[in-house]
Write a protein that holds these residues in place. Structure first.
Motif, PDB file in Angstrom:
ATOM      1  N   ALA A 170       0.828  -1.208   0.000  1.00 32.29           N
ATOM      2  CA  ALA A 170       0.000   0.000   0.000  1.00 32.29           C
ATOM      3  C   ALA A 170       0.860   1.254   0.000  1.00 32.29           C
ATOM      4  O   ALA A 170       0.559   2.235  -0.695  1.00 32.29           O
ATOM      5  N   ARG A 171       1.922   1.251   0.787  1.00 33.63           N
ATOM      6  CA  ARG A 171       2.823   2.405   0.819  1.00 33.63           C
ATOM      7  C   ARG A 171       3.409   2.681  -0.568  1.00 33.63           C
ATOM      8  O   ARG A 171       3.474   3.836  -1.010  1.00 33.63           O
ATOM      9  N   ILE A 172       3.866   1.628  -1.234  1.00 31.14           N
ATOM     10  CA  ILE A 172       4.460   1.814  -2.557  1.00 31.14           C
ATOM     11  C   ILE A 172       3.415   2.307  -3.549  1.00 31.14           C
ATOM     12  O   ILE A 172       3.660   3.247  -4.318  1.00 31.14           O
ATOM     13  N   ALA A 173       2.241   1.684  -3.537  1.00 33.08           N
ATOM     14  CA  ALA A 173       1.188   2.084  -4.472  1.00 33.08           C
ATOM     15  C   ALA A 173       0.791   3.542  -4.269  1.00 33.08           C
ATOM     16  O   ALA A 173       0.605   4.300  -5.231  1.00 33.08           O
ATOM     17  N   ARG A 174       0.668   3.962  -3.011  1.00 31.38           N
ATOM     18  CA  ARG A 174       0.287   5.351  -2.741  1.00 31.38           C
ATOM     19  C   ARG A 174       1.386   6.315  -3.149  1.00 31.38           C
ATOM     20  O   ARG A 174       1.118   7.395  -3.690  1.00 31.38           O
ATOM     21  N   ARG A 175       2.637   5.921  -2.915  1.00 33.22           N
ATOM     22  CA  ARG A 175       3.750   6.816  -3.244  1.00 33.22           C
ATOM     23  C   ARG A 175       3.836   7.076  -4.748  1.00 33.22           C
ATOM     24  O   ARG A 175       4.065   8.215  -5.181  1.00 33.22           O
ATOM     25  N   TYR A 176       3.636   6.020  -5.541  1.00 35.27           N
ATOM     26  CA  TYR A 176       3.850   6.157  -6.986  1.00 35.27           C
ATOM     27  C   TYR A 176       2.561   6.299  -7.786  1.00 35.27           C
ATOM     28  O   TYR A 176       2.614   6.458  -9.005  1.00 35.27           O
ATOM     29  N   GLY A 177       1.424   6.239  -7.136  1.00 30.16           N
ATOM     30  CA  GLY A 177       0.162   6.392  -7.847  1.00 30.16           C
ATOM     31  C   GLY A 177      -0.211   5.182  -8.680  1.00 30.16           C
ATOM     32  O   GLY A 177      -0.814   5.322  -9.751  1.00 30.16           O
ATOM     33  N   TRP A 178       0.118   3.984  -8.170  1.00 26.65           N
ATOM     34  CA  TRP A 178      -0.180   2.751  -8.903  1.00 26.65           C
ATOM     35  C   TRP A 178      -1.477   2.146  -8.409  1.00 26.65           C
ATOM     36  O   TRP A 178      -1.862   2.288  -7.245  1.00 26.65           O
ATOM     37  N   ARG A 179      -2.144   1.405  -9.300  1.00 23.07           N
ATOM     38  CA  ARG A 179      -3.371   0.676  -8.963  1.00 23.07           C
ATOM     39  C   ARG A 179      -2.979  -0.720  -8.482  1.00 23.07           C
ATOM     40  O   ARG A 179      -2.638  -1.594  -9.274  1.00 23.07           O
ATOM     41  N   LEU A 180      -3.052  -0.927  -7.199  1.00 24.82           N
ATOM     42  CA  LEU A 180      -2.574  -2.143  -6.563  1.00 24.82           C
ATOM     43  C   LEU A 180      -3.619  -3.256  -6.601  1.00 24.82           C
ATOM     44  O   LEU A 180      -4.785  -3.027  -6.291  1.00 24.82           O
ATOM     45  N   LEU A 181      -3.175  -4.464  -6.956  1.00 22.26           N
ATOM     46  CA  LEU A 181      -3.912  -5.695  -6.690  1.00 22.26           C
ATOM     47  C   LEU A 181      -2.991  -6.556  -5.840  1.00 22.26           C
ATOM     48  O   LEU A 181      -1.993  -7.087  -6.323  1.00 22.26           O
ATOM     49  N   ASP A 182      -3.319  -6.665  -4.552  1.00 18.42           N
ATOM     50  CA  ASP A 182      -2.480  -7.376  -3.594  1.00 18.42           C
ATOM     51  C   ASP A 182      -2.953  -8.829  -3.495  1.00 18.42           C
ATOM     52  O   ASP A 182      -4.009  -9.113  -2.922  1.00 18.42           O
ATOM     53  N   LEU A 183      -2.168  -9.743  -4.035  1.00 18.33           N
ATOM     54  CA  LEU A 183      -2.454 -11.171  -3.960  1.00 18.33           C
ATOM     55  C   LEU A 183      -1.513 -11.818  -2.953  1.00 18.33           C
ATOM     56  O   LEU A 183      -0.846 -12.814  -3.238  1.00 18.33           O
ATOM     57  N   GLY A 184      -1.453 -11.227  -1.761  1.00 20.99           N
ATOM     58  CA  GLY A 184      -0.713 -11.821  -0.651  1.00 20.99           C
ATOM     59  C   GLY A 184      -1.632 -12.730   0.134  1.00 20.99           C
ATOM     60  O   GLY A 184      -2.716 -12.310   0.553  1.00 20.99           O
ATOM     61  N   PHE A 185      -1.219 -13.988   0.331  1.00 18.41           N
ATOM     62  CA  PHE A 185      -2.043 -14.982   1.009  1.00 18.41           C
ATOM     63  C   PHE A 185      -1.194 -15.670   2.075  1.00 18.41           C
ATOM     64  O   PHE A 185      -0.334 -16.501   1.750  1.00 18.41           O
ATOM     65  N   ALA A 186      -1.431 -15.316   3.344  1.00 14.82           N
ATOM     66  CA  ALA A 186      -0.608 -15.825   4.431  1.00 14.82           C
ATOM     67  C   ALA A 186      -0.631 -17.351   4.478  1.00 14.82           C
ATOM     68  O   ALA A 186      -1.698 -17.972   4.490  1.00 14.82           O
ATOM     69  N   ALA A 187       0.560 -17.954   4.462  1.00 14.61           N
ATOM     70  CA  ALA A 187       0.742 -19.408   4.528  1.00 14.61           C
ATOM     71  C   ALA A 187       0.154 -20.139   3.336  1.00 14.61           C
ATOM     72  O   ALA A 187       0.000 -21.355   3.378  1.00 14.61           O
ATOM     73  N   GLN A 188      -0.145 -19.425   2.249  1.00 14.89           N
ATOM     74  CA  GLN A 188      -0.778 -20.055   1.095  1.00 14.89           C
ATOM     75  C   GLN A 188      -0.105 -19.692  -0.228  1.00 14.89           C
ATOM     76  O   GLN A 188      -0.696 -19.870  -1.292  1.00 14.89           O
ATOM     77  N   ALA A 189       1.123 -19.202  -0.201  1.00 17.92           N
ATOM     78  CA  ALA A 189       1.837 -18.849  -1.433  1.00 17.92           C
ATOM     79  C   ALA A 189       2.605 -20.067  -1.929  1.00 17.92           C
ATOM     80  O   ALA A 189       3.830 -20.164  -1.803  1.00 17.92           O
ATOM     81  N   TYR A 190       1.860 -21.034  -2.488  1.00 13.72           N
ATOM     82  CA  TYR A 190       2.401 -22.339  -2.838  1.00 13.72           C
ATOM     83  C   TYR A 190       2.479 -22.560  -4.352  1.00 13.72           C
ATOM     84  O   TYR A 190       2.385 -23.697  -4.835  1.00 13.72           O
ATOM     85  N   LEU A 191       2.617 -21.486  -5.116  1.00 14.79           N
ATOM     86  CA  LEU A 191       2.774 -21.611  -6.568  1.00 14.79           C
ATOM     87  C   LEU A 191       1.556 -22.259  -7.216  1.00 14.79           C
ATOM     88  O   LEU A 191       1.675 -22.982  -8.206  1.00 14.79           O
ATOM     89  N   ASP A 192       0.361 -21.988  -6.672  1.00 13.99           N
ATOM     90  CA  ASP A 192      -0.845 -22.583  -7.231  1.00 13.99           C
ATOM     91  C   ASP A 192      -1.020 -22.182  -8.696  1.00 13.99           C
ATOM     92  O   ASP A 192      -1.028 -20.981  -9.015  1.00 13.99           O
ATOM     93  N   PRO A 193      -1.192 -23.139  -9.596  1.00 18.20           N
ATOM     94  CA  PRO A 193      -1.465 -22.791 -10.994  1.00 18.20           C
ATOM     95  C   PRO A 193      -2.686 -21.891 -11.141  1.00 18.20           C
ATOM     96  O   PRO A 193      -2.718 -21.011 -12.005  1.00 18.20           O
ATOM     97  N   PHE A 194      -3.690 -22.087 -10.293  1.00 16.72           N
ATOM     98  CA  PHE A 194      -4.879 -21.244 -10.325  1.00 16.72           C
ATOM     99  C   PHE A 194      -4.528 -19.773 -10.102  1.00 16.72           C
ATOM    100  O   PHE A 194      -5.065 -18.885 -10.767  1.00 16.72           O
ATOM    101  N   VAL A 195      -3.603 -19.510  -9.176  1.00 17.02           N
ATOM    102  CA  VAL A 195      -3.209 -18.133  -8.913  1.00 17.02           C
ATOM    103  C   VAL A 195      -2.383 -17.580 -10.082  1.00 17.02           C
ATOM    104  O   VAL A 195      -2.564 -16.430 -10.493  1.00 17.02           O
TER     105      VAL A 195
END
Length: 355
Positions: A170-195
């Protein structure tokens, strides 16, 4: 009692993949709900309905705005908030409880762009009507700026930082004016093909991928499987976005576990080396728009004091991550390269269990 008019402002959403409606409540999703079954993970589904990085933007001349929320806790209760920005400046941070409630947002009473950052942790959050005085006007705010998708674990979802607008993405997106889509998933970043397919299906101008500690914790992969799956994840994204810069960062340092073998005899330092080698192999095969940020440079041993457990950054750690990673991402988007600053957080200000 002031007469009010209500609207759902459906086109004012940003940072979402989909928004569904049931009984007057709108549910933001960070993954496509109709395809979530293909992940075979109730835990990932649980995270997909937590609105990390999700915003609602409106333009209104109302002196106040009423926001209806309904929250269903899914983890141990932690403080949650809606951050309100008016004309680009933080105006209020409103605490959010459990169940249905109405939040009153105080506004200038002149035509202003208002951005509402929804709670990023701890609960499924549904949004009801947004109400203003009947004499006021309200419309969706235009969404502008480069589209940035960032993927990762709890390091990217930032469950320690209490404010949704103060996570490092969020800090980076606000600083640079970017449209953020945050796909952070706690304990679930397992290279899912679906993601990977989700990222491939979304418009993007910049993509960052945290291939982080989830690849090590609990031993989800062997040395044989990890490299090929990581390469396949990145190639799925690249096939759909041939000209979009993709930035990979490997696991940050976890001093206590750096050289401790997991159930498949992989150490965290070994996973870091393997991930970085995957990037170099793909670069060597001709992907000139794939970039590497070594995790031990982005957040290293000297930064352990800005964590809650040696691994997960606290609020000050998130600020440091944003300070280091933001310029690198901005430079890549601009078509150049910069070095990640070395050294620790000396002199920097410091601040649920995280899964």
């Amino acid at each position: 009692m002031t007469e009010r008019t209500a609207a759902h402002i459906p086109t004012g959403w940003d940072g979402v993949v989909d928004v569904t409606e049931s009984d007057g409540w709108r549910q933001p999703w960070r993954l496509p709900p109709r395809r979530l079954a293909t992940a075979f993970s109730p835990e990932l589904t649980e995270h997909a309905v937590v609105p990390t990085g999700v915003r609602i933007g409106v333009v209104t001349d109302a002196p106040e705005l009423s926001l209806s929320l309904r929250s269903t806790p899914v983890w141990t209760p932690r403080p949650r908030a809606v951050d309100v920005f008016v004309k680009g400046e933080l105006s209020q941070s409103l605490p959010v409880g459990a169940g249905a409630e109405e939040l009153i947002v105080r506004l200038p009473g002149e035509r202003s762009e208002v951005q509402l950052w929804l709670p990023h942790r701890g609960a499924i959050t549904q949004v009801g009507p947004i109400s203003v005085a009947a004499s006021a006007t309200i419309e969706p705010a235009p969404a502008t700026g480069p589209r940035w998708i960032t993927y990762g674990s709890s390091i990217t979802q930032c469950l320690v930082t209490a404010s949704p607008s103060e996570t490092w993405p969020a800090r980076i997106a606000r600083r640079y004016g970017w449209r953020l889509l945050d796909l952070g998933f706690a304990a679930q970043a397992y290279l899912d093909p679906f993601v990977a397919r989700t990222i491939a299906s979304r418009p993007a101008d910049l993509i960052s991928v945290e291939l982080g500690p989830n690849l090590y914790i609990r031993g989800p992969f062997t040395e044989r499987s990890l490299g090929g799956l990581a390469a396949g994840f990145l190639e799925t994204i690249r096939d759909a976005h041939p000209d979009v810069p993709v930035v990979v960062f490997s696991p940050p340092v976890w001093v206590e576990r750096e050289h401790e073998p997991n159930p498949h005899e992989l150490t965290l330092s070994g996973v870091r080396e393997l991930v970085e080698n995957v990037v170099r192999v793909l670069q060597g095969l001709g992907d000139g728009n794939l970039h590497l940020v070594p995790g031990d440079e982005l957040f290293g041993a000297a930064d352990a004091g800005l964590t809650i457990d040696g691994l997960h950054p606290d609020a000050a750690g998130d600020a440091l991550l944003a300070e280091r990673f933001g310029p690198r991402l901005a430079a890549v988007l601009a078509g150049s390269a910069v070095q990640v600053p070395a050294g620790g957080p000396a002199g920097r200000p410091a601040s649920e269990p995280v899964r």
